[in-house]
Write a protein that holds these residues in place. Structure first.
Motif, PDB file in Angstrom:
ATOM      1  N   LEU A 496      51.412 -52.361 -28.026  1.00 44.94           N
ATOM      2  CA  LEU A 496      51.056 -50.952 -27.846  1.00 44.94           C
ATOM      3  C   LEU A 496      51.638 -50.430 -26.539  1.00 44.94           C
ATOM      4  CD1 LEU A 496      47.314 -50.877 -29.019  1.00 44.94           C
ATOM      5  CD2 LEU A 496      49.357 -50.223 -30.310  1.00 44.94           C
ATOM      6  N   GLY A 497      51.607 -51.247 -25.494  1.00 45.91           N
ATOM      7  CA  GLY A 497      52.224 -50.832 -24.245  1.00 45.91           C
ATOM      8  C   GLY A 497      53.719 -50.618 -24.388  1.00 45.91           C
ATOM      9  N   PRO A 502      49.083 -44.461 -26.154  1.00 47.45           N
ATOM     10  CA  PRO A 502      47.898 -44.289 -25.307  1.00 47.45           C
ATOM     11  C   PRO A 502      46.708 -45.046 -25.901  1.00 47.45           C
ATOM     12  CG  PRO A 502      48.928 -42.171 -25.841  1.00 47.45           C
ATOM     13  CD  PRO A 502      49.532 -43.187 -26.755  1.00 47.45           C
ATOM     14  N   VAL A 503      45.966 -45.740 -25.045  1.00 45.48           N
ATOM     15  CA  VAL A 503      44.841 -46.566 -25.486  1.00 45.48           C
ATOM     16  C   VAL A 503      43.639 -46.277 -24.596  1.00 45.48           C
ATOM     17  CG1 VAL A 503      43.977 -48.927 -25.803  1.00 45.48           C
ATOM     18  CG2 VAL A 503      46.382 -48.398 -26.305  1.00 45.48           C
ATOM     19  N   ALA A 521      47.852 -57.203 -20.167  1.00 41.13           N
ATOM     20  CA  ALA A 521      48.445 -57.285 -21.505  1.00 41.13           C
ATOM     21  C   ALA A 521      49.138 -55.978 -21.842  1.00 41.13           C
ATOM     22  CB  ALA A 521      47.370 -57.611 -22.535  1.00 41.13           C
ATOM     23  N   TYR A 522      48.496 -54.864 -21.560  1.00 43.68           N
ATOM     24  CA  TYR A 522      49.088 -53.558 -21.867  1.00 43.68           C
ATOM     25  C   TYR A 522      50.305 -53.284 -20.993  1.00 43.68           C
ATOM     26  CZ  TYR A 522      49.481 -48.545 -22.766  1.00 43.68           C
ATOM     27  OH  TYR A 522      49.948 -47.301 -23.120  1.00 43.68           O
ATOM     28  N   VAL A 547      45.982 -47.578 -16.460  1.00 49.86           N
ATOM     29  CA  VAL A 547      47.212 -48.359 -16.322  1.00 49.86           C
ATOM     30  C   VAL A 547      48.363 -47.562 -16.919  1.00 49.86           C
ATOM     31  CG1 VAL A 547      48.417 -50.488 -16.929  1.00 49.86           C
ATOM     32  CG2 VAL A 547      45.951 -50.537 -16.451  1.00 49.86           C
ATOM     33  N   THR A 548      49.371 -47.339 -16.110  1.00 50.17           N
ATOM     34  CA  THR A 548      50.627 -46.759 -16.569  1.00 50.17           C
ATOM     35  C   THR A 548      51.696 -47.823 -16.391  1.00 50.17           C
ATOM     36  OG1 THR A 548      49.952 -44.563 -15.825  1.00 50.17           O
ATOM     37  CG2 THR A 548      52.296 -44.893 -16.289  1.00 50.17           C
ATOM     38  N   PRO A 549      52.372 -48.257 -17.473  1.00 55.97           N
ATOM     39  CA  PRO A 549      53.372 -49.317 -17.333  1.00 55.97           C
ATOM     40  C   PRO A 549      54.370 -49.014 -16.222  1.00 55.97           C
ATOM     41  CG  PRO A 549      52.968 -48.868 -19.649  1.00 55.97           C
ATOM     42  CD  PRO A 549      52.209 -47.826 -18.871  1.00 55.97           C
TER      43      PRO A 549
END
Length: 964
Positions: A496-497, A502-503, A521-522, A547-549
């Motif tokens: 998903l990341g 968006p989660v 994980a994301y 969390v923003t990658p």
């Protein structure tokens, strides 16, 4: 009649037009390959323009030099060439008359019998990957590495990308792709003519040079494969795309008529809501007069707007703080900012999914109207059709997928009177039904299994990825998932990341280590950054984590609302009579108590003793071993009598009244009791149970509660407290393990011993949970030996769970440009929402599900007699299919048999005995409610024998099993 010479077909002459793609043995109709290629390309273009969410299109476009224009061209072209492998002898030989037609044009081939089993080595998807790769390499100068990441899309369009060994087998047998000798040159020419024509017709010839340098990330390969699968399925529907010779229309008319007949709902186009959090919540939810948004909700909305781009948000807050509403508000903002086209709300059980579904519909009703919008909705679990609200949508949205007369006006869709009204039409779309397509609906409430399946190597996994990639994903009750499920959840989060989905993760509270695992994980490759130390070091509660990658996470403690209070804990010796005596004292002045047991057996034993003391009318039983309709009625009854004051006014028992329940009382039930008695359980679940104690204010200072019960108290039992180390009862150890129970007891000791400091909610929630799940020693020194032994068993069990979960778990996202070859190798086959399917992503033994009916004295069968709404006692004839109403009523009496029937020998014996009641008349298509079901027939006294056990069922107590 042949297609007029236009479009793709107009570019082709000679033998190539004789190559076939589809055949109907009943009508002898057929479809040329070029026509199916053109149909598929046209559908892909329509899907791109009208159905794919913006975030999916943007993600594919990001990898290509020409952006969105290149992305659409690539999608349409891959759909056009996906069946090029049908232009091979191995495929064409399957229908004699069509093969003869091709032979007459010079395309020689063996017969199907002459090929033998060798033909199966080159299924047309695999053959298509080889042919497309050759064409790109030989005609356009691509390397094998460059071509593989594109050619794997046709290779995987039947649900399973090929493996390297399968490709090598085809390379070693060139006669499967082209007949040896002079005819082979004609085969090659035909294949190249089709590929050249597609390149010209769909305007990719000039782009192939630029695409040669593209490094296509694996997530984009998956999404392209999924779009091609959907386009192929639609274009392969003969009702929408009729076969020759009946077809008389040109290509544009044919496609336009099919698209009108299909009428797929468009994705949600969310707009960023204006105003502050108070205005947003007032417009989307049914707030009581004067109610203010809570700090957690306000902070969640603000952070969702402040994130650089939508990513992961973890919301940890006490029970009753409005996390669900916060998640939906954040989902709307995330969807507007990301282009997501829907929402998937993942919940731990079918019961919680059923409870969430009407809340989801109510929220959808309140979203801003979009003219002409039709929103597809889904309740995603195996018994969704038995849910009345979803069944209403199914009836209202019913449509026959059939070709529409091109000369007639398109039928206007009108909602039926029985369907809920909404600013935008809410429909359960006919084409989107079925286990492989259903999750493509825009708005979904369902069990978390549906999300975990995205991490399971299984057929058509690309479709599941497309389904989640286009949505905002909300994961509820994140603390409820064990190590086995978490192995899958973490892998799904990593994908998903990568998709930039968006989660929103919801939990009453998470162990700090688990919070960090979810965040990392994301974040994927960026998840090891030192900035993640803040995620598991924060002791603030409530807590929001974003969390923003590629960036450091943000952690914020917004503070709790004024709700909450203190709960005083007391030990209570285990024993049914001890409990009865204590409740007699506590409820002397009236009141409502909740007793939570960790096993169904203890629930029933307790209820039996309490009824003897307090009377049958004073005791209610709730657990998981009720038939579906009774379980739903139990939940509704509990909400009606013990729910919020404004909803249960006048129906709450004056008392004394006792509800004896299993873990079903822990979550998703807004019920409120004066006193709580609970078996010892892991501390996070203990806190969930406490959330049912004094949940609502009942008068100033709780004055409307009995005087003795105005202070919230929780009695902890299910333990022998007398020894040096507490000894939980066997059933609790079997469910939770000794280690979790001992650590729970250890962190609760300050509240059980000495001054007995009350548990302060919400202040003590996080310290208790973090203390119970940290690695640091807890408890008295004399517990250390027992704790160490329990920990060793616990770690072995977790390692075993993780190891078994790895067997079918999807690999991590591969490096960019690596083709999806072998993506789901050694997978689990089809993943479906059956008990066996769910067992693949849950660490549970496969259990038996039966449909419960009653056998009358004369041997006839009927639905059980107590069903309401005229559904009880309906005849179930054995010489013909039952009436639809009777069949649906019976199907609503599904029951999962308890753990005793999950052991291999017992299960085999039970199945053999159940199959003795096999009714052939119920196995027909028109009796889908009962077809394939195991039927458990109770006698007139609602009893029976099965696999050596005695079974007894009652509407009040559910299933009781005694015997071996």
């Amino acid at each position: 009649m042949e297609e007029p010479r236009e479009g793709l077909g107009g570019r082709l002459v000679g033998p190539v037009r004789s190559v076939w793609a589809k055949h109907d043995r009943d009508t002898e109709g057929w479809l040329p390959l070029w026509r199916h290629m053109a149909d598929s390309a046209a559908v892909a273009g329509l899907l791109w323009d009208n159905w794919l969410p913006e975030n999916v299109r943007a993600l594919i476009a990001k990898a290509l030099p020409g952006g969105a224009r290149d992305a659409r061209l690539l999608c349409v072209w891959l759909a056009a060439v996906h069946d090029i492998g049908k232009a091979t002898p191995a495929f064409a030989c399957q229908v004699d008359q069509l093969a003869d037609r091709m032979r007459a044009e010079g395309l020689e081939m063996k017969t199907r019998r002459q090929f033998g089993e060798d033909r199966r080595i080159a299924p047309h998807g695999l053959a298509g990957q080889v042919l497309l790769g050759e064409w790109l390499e030989e005609r356009h100068g691509w390397t094998a590495r460059q071509s593989g990441q594109f050619a794997v899309v046709p290779g995987g369009h039947h649900g399973v990308p090929p493996e390297h060994g399968q490709l090598n087998d085809v390379y070693d047998r060139p006669h499967l792709l082209r007949t040896p000798g002079p005819s082979g040159k004609l085969w090659r020419r035909v294949q190249e003519e089709l590929l050249d024509a597609c390149s010209e017709e769909y305007r990719v010839g000039a782009r192939l040079c630029a695409w040669r340098a593209v490094v296509l990330p694996q997530p984009m390969q998956v999404l392209l494969t999924a779009v091609v699968i959907v386009a192929d399925w639609i274009a392969s529907n003969p009702d929408l795309f009729p076969y020759f010779p009946q077809e008389t229309r040109g290509g544009e008319e044919r496609v336009a008529a099919a698209w009108r007949g299909l009428r797929l709902p468009s994705p949600w186009w969310a707009e960023e809501p204006v105003g502050d959090a108070q205005e947003l919540f007032a417009s989307r939810f049914d707030l009581p007069p004067g109610a203010k948004v809570r700090p957690v909700q306000e902070a969640a909305v603000r952070l969702a707007r402040e994130m650089p781009v939508p990513g992961l948000m973890i919301i940890e807050a006490p029970m009753g703080e409005g996390k669900t509403e916060a998640a939906l508000a954040v989902a709307e903002i995330f969807a507007a900012r990301s282009g997501a086209g829907g929402v998937f709300f993942a919940l731990p059980t079918m019961a919680t999914g059923n409870a969430m579904f009407p809340r989801l519909l109510d929220w959808l009703d309140r979203l801003p109207a979009q003219e002409g919008a039709r929103r597809s909705v889904l309740l995603a679990h195996s018994k969704a059709a038995l849910n009345d609200e979803f069944a209403d949508l199914l009836r209202a949205g019913r449509q026959t997928i059939a070709a529409v007369d091109v000369d007639a006006e398109a039928e206007r869709w009108r909602p039926s009177d029985e369907r809920r009204s909404a600013p935008a039409e809410l429909i359960a779309h006919a084409w989107l039904r079925g286990r492989k397509k259903a999750m493509l609906s825009s708005f979904v409430a369902g069990t978390v299994d549906q999300l975990l399946f995205a991490g399971l190597k299984s057929r058509h996994l690309a479709l599941r990825h497309l389904a989640v990639a286009g949505k905002v994903v909300v994961i509820d009750e994140a603390h409820a998932y064990d190590t086995y499920m978490s192995v899958y959840l973490d892998r799904v989060l990593s994908w998903l990341g990568a998709y930039r989905v968006p989660v929103v993760v919801l939990s009453a509270t998470l162990p700090a280590a688990r919070r960090r695992q979810l965040a990392q994980a994301y974040a994927g490759a960026g998840g090891d950054a030192a900035g993640f130390d803040s995620v598991d070091q924060s002791v603030t509660y409530p807590l929001l984590t974003t969390v923003t990658p590629g960036q450091a996470p943000v952690v914020e403690g917004p503070g709790a609302s004024s709700r909450g209070g203190e709960v005083r804990l007391e030990r209570l010796d285990d024993g049914q009579m001890v409990l009865a005596d204590r409740l007699a004292v506590e409820l002397d002045g009236g009141g409502c108590a909740l007793v939570v047991r960790n096993t169904v057996r203890r629930v029933l034993e307790t209820a039996r003793v309490l009824r003897e003391r307090f009377g049958d009318e004073a005791v209610t039983v709730a657990h998981s071993c009720f038939i579906d309709v009774d379980r739903a009625a139990k939940d509704a009854d509990l909400l009606e009598r013990f729910g919020p004051p404004e909803k249960a006014d006048g129906r709450r028992p004056v008392g004394p009244h006792i509800v004896v329940a299993s873990q079903v009382a822990e979550q998703s039930l807004d019920v409120d009791f004066d006193l709580l008695v609970t078996d010892l359980c892991p501390v996070d679940l203990m806190l969930q149970r406490m959330g049912r104690l004094h949940r609502h204010w009942r008068g100033e200072g709780q004055a409307e509660r009995p005087a003795r019960l105005r202070t919230a108290r929780c009695l902890v039992t299910g333990v022998d407290w007398r020894g040096e180390v507490p000894a939980p009862v066997r059933g609790s150890v079997a469910v939770y393990g000794a280690y979790a129970l001992l650590r729970s007891a250890a962190v609760l000791l300050p509240h059980l011993d000495g001054p007995k400091r009350p548990v302060r909610l919400p202040d003590d929630i996080s310290p208790l949970v973090q203390g119970a799940y940290a690695d640091a020693p807890v408890g008295p020194e004399e517990w250390s030996g027992a704790m160490a032994a329990a920990r060793e068993r616990h770690e072995r069990h977790r390692a075993d769970q993780a190891g078994r979960a790895e067997v079918f778990r999807l690999d991590a996202v591969g490096r960019p440009g690596r083709p999806l070859i072998g993506w789901i190798a050694a997978g689990a086959g089809d993943a479906d929402d059956t008990r066996a399917g769910r067992a693949q992503v849950r660490d549970s033994k496969e259990s038996l599900e039966v449909v419960v009916v009653q056998r009358r004295a004369d041997g006839s069968l009927a639905t059980v007699p107590w069903l309401g709404g005229g559904r009880g006692g309906l005849e179930l004839p054995q010489d013909r299919p039952p009436a639809p109403a009777a069949a649906r009523a019976a199907a609503g009496c599904g029951l999962r048999l308890p753990i005793q029937f999950s052991h291999a020998e017992v299960m085999d014996r039970a199945i053999a005995e159940l199959e003795e009641l096999y009714v052939p008349a119920w196995q027909v298509k028109d009796s889908h409610w009962l077809a394939g079901q195991l039927i458990l027939a109770l006698d007139a006294d609602c009893q029976t024998r099965l696999a050596g056990f005695s079974l007894r069922y009652s509407e009040t107590d559910g299933l009781e099993v005694t015997g071996d």
